[in-house]
Design a protein around this motif. Structure first.
Motif, mmCIF file in Angstrom:
data_model
loop_
_atom_site.group_PDB
_atom_site.id
_atom_site.type_symbol
_atom_site.label_atom_id
_atom_site.label_comp_id
_atom_site.label_asym_id
_atom_site.label_seq_id
_atom_site.Cartn_x
_atom_site.Cartn_y
_atom_site.Cartn_z
ATOM 1 N N THR A 210 0.834 -1.202 0.000
ATOM 2 C CA THR A 210 0.000 0.000 0.000
ATOM 3 C C THR A 210 0.872 1.256 0.000
ATOM 4 O OG1 THR A 210 -1.736 -1.124 1.253
ATOM 5 C CG2 THR A 210 -1.751 1.294 1.282
ATOM 6 N N PRO A 211 0.605 2.203 -0.898
ATOM 7 C CA PRO A 211 1.329 3.478 -0.842
ATOM 8 C C PRO A 211 1.044 4.187 0.489
ATOM 9 C CG PRO A 211 0.252 3.215 -2.965
ATOM 10 C CD PRO A 211 -0.276 2.126 -2.076
ATOM 11 N N LEU A 212 2.102 4.586 1.184
ATOM 12 C CA LEU A 212 1.985 5.187 2.505
ATOM 13 C C LEU A 212 2.571 6.596 2.510
ATOM 14 C CD1 LEU A 212 3.353 2.151 4.559
ATOM 15 C CD2 LEU A 212 0.939 2.768 4.273
ATOM 16 N N ILE A 213 2.179 7.375 3.494
ATOM 17 C CA ILE A 213 2.856 8.651 3.761
ATOM 18 C C ILE A 213 4.116 8.300 4.564
ATOM 19 C CG2 ILE A 213 2.670 10.938 4.784
ATOM 20 C CD1 ILE A 213 -0.401 10.535 4.719
ATOM 21 N N LEU A 214 5.269 8.598 4.015
ATOM 22 C CA LEU A 214 6.530 8.139 4.599
ATOM 23 C C LEU A 214 7.490 9.298 4.826
ATOM 24 C CD1 LEU A 214 7.257 4.972 2.413
ATOM 25 C CD2 LEU A 214 6.460 5.002 4.783
ATOM 26 N N ARG A 215 8.423 9.061 5.740
ATOM 27 C CA ARG A 215 9.580 9.942 5.873
ATOM 28 C C ARG A 215 10.515 9.699 4.692
ATOM 29 N NH1 ARG A 215 11.634 11.398 10.671
ATOM 30 N NH2 ARG A 215 13.273 12.247 9.348
ATOM 31 N N GLU A 216 11.485 10.604 4.551
ATOM 32 C CA GLU A 216 12.433 10.518 3.443
ATOM 33 C C GLU A 216 13.411 9.361 3.637
ATOM 34 O OE1 GLU A 216 14.726 12.592 6.597
ATOM 35 O OE2 GLU A 216 12.623 12.401 5.996
ATOM 36 N N GLU A 217 14.102 8.985 2.556
ATOM 37 C CA GLU A 217 15.180 7.997 2.645
ATOM 38 C C GLU A 217 16.220 8.479 3.656
ATOM 39 O OE1 GLU A 217 15.621 5.088 1.354
ATOM 40 O OE2 GLU A 217 14.239 4.933 -0.344
ATOM 41 N N GLY A 218 16.718 7.553 4.459
ATOM 42 C CA GLY A 218 17.713 7.901 5.466
ATOM 43 C C GLY A 218 17.128 8.059 6.851
ATOM 44 N N SER A 219 15.779 8.142 6.944
ATOM 45 C CA SER A 219 15.171 8.261 8.263
ATOM 46 C C SER A 219 15.156 6.893 8.939
ATOM 47 C CB SER A 219 13.747 8.819 8.164
ATOM 48 O OG SER A 219 12.834 7.805 7.802
ATOM 49 N N GLY A 220 15.318 6.897 10.262
ATOM 50 C CA GLY A 220 15.315 5.647 10.996
ATOM 51 C C GLY A 220 13.978 4.944 10.916
#
Length: 309
Positions: A210-220
């Motif tokens: 499922t497409p999610l609202i995510l933090r950017e690459e590199g976030s823990g």
């Protein structure tokens, strides 16, 4: 190597540490000269008289001269002892200046603390820790740089921070770590989202696809989620802060996965709903990190202690 006639092999010269009495012995000699009594000198320095006598004898053997004449009336410096005492006074004064300088350096070091922290820790844990540190060290100026876990590691390795806090799975080479807390990621949606009305838990496969609202690459947070699910669908939105992700979820833009620490208020107010997931663990460790070989001292050590408290 061949030596010419008349050359001799020089005997190795021992270092000063073997030829010069230590500071404790020199301080004792100065006390004897000032007080005129080995016993009173021993009491002033907090040692026994036998220990003081042994230290004076050891110093006399080391220097090869008698320093103190002992009699029932007290202790008196010999001529050689008076001369050595003058030299000892200069050495002790130099040591006191050295100590004062070292204290000044420690004071300058302890006057500031540079902290770098990943977003969740910076927003929801560090404020309380820093308030407690302020009570202990009111004169320490603390600067806080917030970013994702990769950015925190980069700042530490570049010596732009003294202590860091991260949420990711692993710590890069060149950094040491200590676990300071544990956290759990949860799936949240606005109350109007179809997932909020589900009776059955989500499966790991559904969440991963499922497409999610995510933090950017590199976030823990994203690192932990991606590793737990084995991959993620293309993000619905990719945002650079926990607050932005949360606000988007509250607005109904879509589901998000956030730290339990970050959404307590929204869950209580029913602005967000927690969606159960089965078949996957979303627990994670929160870590303090620092450059290898540079374990925190001064205010950094105190802050580390407060996180564990």
């Amino acid at each position: 190597m061949l030596m010419s006639k008349g050359e001799e092999t020089a005997a190795p010269v021992a270092g000063l540490a073997h030829r010069v009495p230590d500071l404790g012995a020199l301080e004792l000699l100065l006390a004897v000269a000032r007080l005129g009594s080995l016993g009173r000198a021993a009491r002033e320095l907090g040692i026994t008289q036998p220990a003081a006598s042994s230290r004076i004898r050891s110093m006399e053997r080391q220097l090869g001269v008698a320093l103190v004449d002992r009699s029932p009336r007290g202790s008196r410096l010999t001529d050689a002892g008076a001369l050595v005492t003058d030299w000892a006074r200069r050495i002790v004064e130099a040591a006191e200046a050295f100590d004062a300088g070292a204290q000044a350096l420690r004071g300058r070091r302890d006057s500031r603390l540079r902290v770098a922290a990943s977003m969740t820790i910076a927003e929801y844990l560090l404020p309380g820790w820093l308030i407690a540190l302020r009570a202990q060290r009111p004169d320490t100026a603390v600067s806080l740089l917030a970013g994702n876990s990769a950015a925190v590691a980069g700042r530490l390795l570049a010596d732009e921070a003294d202590l860091g806090f991260v949420e990711g799975l692993a710590v890069p080479a060149g950094l040491d770590e200590a676990v300071v807390a544990h956290d759990r990621l949860i799936v949240v949606t606005a109350p109007g989202h179809p997932w909020a009305r589900r009776r059955a838990p989500l499966s790991a496969g559904e969440l991963a696809s499922t497409p999610l609202i995510l933090r950017e690459e590199g976030s823990g947070t994203r690192q932990v989620l991606q590793a737990a699910l084995g991959g993620l669908a293309r993000p619905l939105l990719e945002l650079s802060s926990t607050t932005a992700v949360k606000a988007s979820a509250v607005s109904g833009a879509g589901p998000a996965v956030l730290s339990e620490l970050a959404v307590g208020e929204e869950l209580s107010a029913r602005r967000l709903v927690s969606v159960p997931v089965e078949g996957v663990r979303l627990d994670r460790a929160l870590r303090a990190v620092w450059r290898t070989g540079h374990r925190p001292t001064g205010p950094g050590r105190d802050l580390l202690g407060l996180t564990r408290g």
